[in-house]
Design an enzyme around this catalytic site. Structure first.
Site, PDB file in Angstrom:
ATOM      1  N   THR A  64     -57.783  26.550 -14.731  1.00 52.69           N
ATOM      2  CA  THR A  64     -57.768  27.227 -16.091  1.00 52.69           C
ATOM      3  C   THR A  64     -58.622  26.484 -16.951  1.00 52.69           C
ATOM      4  O   THR A  64     -58.805  25.256 -16.888  1.00 52.69           O
ATOM      5  CB  THR A  64     -56.479  27.586 -16.705  1.00 52.69           C
ATOM      6  N   ARG A 105     -49.578  40.383 -12.441  1.00 56.18           N
ATOM      7  CA  ARG A 105     -48.839  39.165 -12.573  1.00 56.18           C
ATOM      8  C   ARG A 105     -49.654  38.604 -14.063  1.00 56.18           C
ATOM      9  O   ARG A 105     -50.779  38.481 -13.902  1.00 56.18           O
ATOM     10  CB  ARG A 105     -49.041  38.236 -11.393  1.00 56.18           C
ATOM     11  N   VAL A 106     -48.737  38.159 -14.889  1.00 56.69           N
ATOM     12  CA  VAL A 106     -49.326  37.350 -15.951  1.00 56.69           C
ATOM     13  C   VAL A 106     -48.651  36.027 -16.172  1.00 56.69           C
ATOM     14  O   VAL A 106     -47.547  35.893 -16.212  1.00 56.69           O
ATOM     15  CB  VAL A 106     -49.230  38.370 -17.498  1.00 56.69           C
ATOM     16  N   GLY A 107     -49.646  35.338 -16.384  1.00 55.20           N
ATOM     17  CA  GLY A 107     -49.252  33.707 -16.465  1.00 55.20           C
ATOM     18  C   GLY A 107     -48.965  33.417 -17.969  1.00 55.20           C
ATOM     19  O   GLY A 107     -48.828  34.050 -18.829  1.00 55.20           O
ATOM     20  N   ASP A 108     -48.913  31.939 -18.073  1.00 53.39           N
ATOM     21  CA  ASP A 108     -48.540  31.348 -19.415  1.00 53.39           C
ATOM     22  C   ASP A 108     -49.800  31.411 -20.332  1.00 53.39           C
ATOM     23  O   ASP A 108     -49.652  31.281 -21.499  1.00 53.39           O
ATOM     24  CB  ASP A 108     -48.273  29.938 -19.023  1.00 53.39           C
ATOM     25  N   THR A 137     -52.368  24.060 -18.654  1.00 54.58           N
ATOM     26  CA  THR A 137     -52.894  24.503 -17.322  1.00 54.58           C
ATOM     27  C   THR A 137     -51.958  24.017 -16.258  1.00 54.58           C
ATOM     28  O   THR A 137     -51.287  23.065 -16.305  1.00 54.58           O
ATOM     29  CB  THR A 137     -54.161  23.897 -16.932  1.00 54.58           C
ATOM     30  N   GLY A 138     -51.631  24.988 -15.322  1.00 54.96           N
ATOM     31  CA  GLY A 138     -50.523  24.642 -14.205  1.00 54.96           C
ATOM     32  C   GLY A 138     -49.989  25.936 -13.952  1.00 54.96           C
ATOM     33  O   GLY A 138     -50.421  27.133 -14.049  1.00 54.96           O
ATOM     34  N   GLY A 195     -48.056  28.703 -14.091  1.00 53.54           N
ATOM     35  CA  GLY A 195     -47.754  29.530 -15.238  1.00 53.54           C
ATOM     36  C   GLY A 195     -46.098  29.874 -15.493  1.00 53.54           C
ATOM     37  O   GLY A 195     -45.712  29.880 -16.524  1.00 53.54           O
TER      38      GLY A 195
HETATM   39  N1  ASP Z   1     -51.554  28.456 -15.990  1.00 52.61           N
HETATM   40  C1  ASP Z   1     -52.283  29.387 -15.121  1.00 52.61           C
HETATM   41  C2  ASP Z   1     -51.587  30.564 -14.665  1.00 52.61           C
HETATM   42  O1  ASP Z   1     -50.459  30.366 -14.349  1.00 52.61           O
HETATM   43  C3  ASP Z   1     -53.122  28.682 -13.995  1.00 52.61           C
HETATM   44  C4  ASP Z   1     -53.976  27.660 -14.311  1.00 52.61           C
HETATM   45  O2  ASP Z   1     -53.553  26.943 -15.368  1.00 52.61           O
HETATM   46  O3  ASP Z   1     -55.025  27.356 -13.526  1.00 52.61           O
HETATM   47  O4  ASP Z   1     -52.059  31.816 -14.740  1.00 52.61           O
END
Ligand code: ASP
Length: 347
Positions: free
Chosen positions: A212, A240-243, A263-264, A266
């Site tokens: 990300t 799916r929706v992340g953070d 980033t991580g 989510g």
């Molecule tokens: N945080 C992002 C998600 O979970 C993924 C990422 O940080 O690469 O969608």
């Protein structure tokens, strides 16, 4: 008479020059800084070739410099954050815009958000499939709609009303991400058959290359801003929706306190309200940005089992970039200093 006019012009000139000096001194005293990330994850030193490293470092430098230039000219932190993120979205190296990861079904669903620390206004989009630069649409949601988050077809319809054009979803395709999907699907389906869906997703965690992108900035007027843009996680299920588009989880900015982009994994960042929690520690517990960010990423999240990292900046321009993964692509640049670009803890 002539003498009076000369005296008058002399005092006017003195007055003007003192005004200019005060203005100059005012901007000279003001700190400004920017930090960006290109994702955290299992970035193995052994696997990343010298050429790949150089390519990442060059793109991160270009992006952080673009944002820095906006700030150095007196531009606002929101513009700086966007200037940096657009460059990362347009590069296939990162999981945002071109080069976004694939969903389980082999398509792309992009999420992004931006927050203005001055007004506490925010804009976010989720699950878009035809927006070349999602961060620009998130900004439009903030400035030109009465909403905070738009998703899917509705977000794209809104983009058209704003004069933005749509791109075919194939625009985001890259061979490298396709291979990642292929590998991930094999692992998921094998584990799913024996242990079920949840276990199969957990088993995949360490193989996800997050990637990300995000930026946080403090401008000369003292305004903080944060933005994040992503393709999400490889092989994520439809919808799916992340953070990243969730304000308080993947992105947060509040003047006088801090600005964060995450980033991580989510799901953990949403449940632990990572970006907001870091700023709450600064605001209510008077912790330094370094300590607040470290406590959330390297203590709370580790205990929970969530991997990833953040970039965070405070009102004085102090920057923290903790991560609990092997690496995190990142760059920072503070007033009058050259860019610092890092991938691992020590380099
Ligand atoms: N945080 C992002 C998600 O979970 C993924 C990422 O940080 O690469 O969608």
């Amino acid at each position: 008479m002539k003498r009076n006019i000369t005296l008058l012009s002399l005092s006017l000139a003195l007055c003007l020059s003192s005004l200019t000096n005060t203005a100059l001194a005012n901007t000279q005293d003001k700190p400004f800084a920017i930090a960006i990330h290109g994702g955290a994850g299992t970035i193995s030193k052994a696997k990343l070739t010298m050429e790949q490293q150089q390519a990442y470092r060059a793109k991160l430098t270009e992006a952080v410099d673009a944002g820095y230039k906006v700030l150095a000219k007196g531009g606002d932190s929101l513009a700086a954050v966007q200037a940096s993120i657009v460059i990362l979205e347009n590069s296939p190296l990162f999981n945002a815009g071109l080069g976004a990861v694939y969903t389980f079904d082999g398509s792309h669903e992009l999420d992004a958000s931006i927050m203005d620390g001055r007004t506490m206004n925010a804009g976010a989009i989720a699950g878009v499939q035809h927006i070349k630069n999602p961060i620009e649409l998130a900004y439009k949601v903030m400035t030109d709609s009465p909403h905070v988050m738009l998703q899917g077809a509705g977000a794209e319809e809104f983009a058209l009303t704003q004069g933005m054009s749509l791109v075919p979803t194939q625009y985001f395709d890259t061979a490298q991400r396709y291979q990642q999907l292929f590998d991930a699907k094999q692992k998921i389906t094998a584990a799913e058959m024996t242990q079920g869906y949840q276990a199969s997703v957990n088993a995949l965690d360490l193989d996800y290359k997050f990637g990300t992108v995000g930026a946080v900035a403090l401008d000369q007027q003292g305004n903080l801003a944060a933005g994040t843009s992503t393709g999400g996680m490889t092989a994520k299920r439809y919808g799916r929706v992340g953070d990243s588009p969730v304000i308080g989880a993947g992105t947060y900015a509040e003047n006088g306190v801090c600005a964060v982009s995450a980033t991580g994994h989510g799901e953990y960042f949403i449940r632990y309200m990572v970006a907001g929690d870091i700023c709450a520690k600064v605001k209510y517990q008077d912790k330094s940005i370094i300590r607040a960010a470290d406590e959330v990423i390297n203590q709370r999240l580790i205990t929970a089992g969530g991997s990833g990292g953040v970039i965070a900046i405070d009102q004085r321009g102090n920057i923290a970039t903790p991560f609990n993964t092997e690496g995190m692509y990142r760059a920072t640049r503070s007033k009058g200093e050259p860019a610092q670009v890092m991938i691992w803890q020590d380099q």
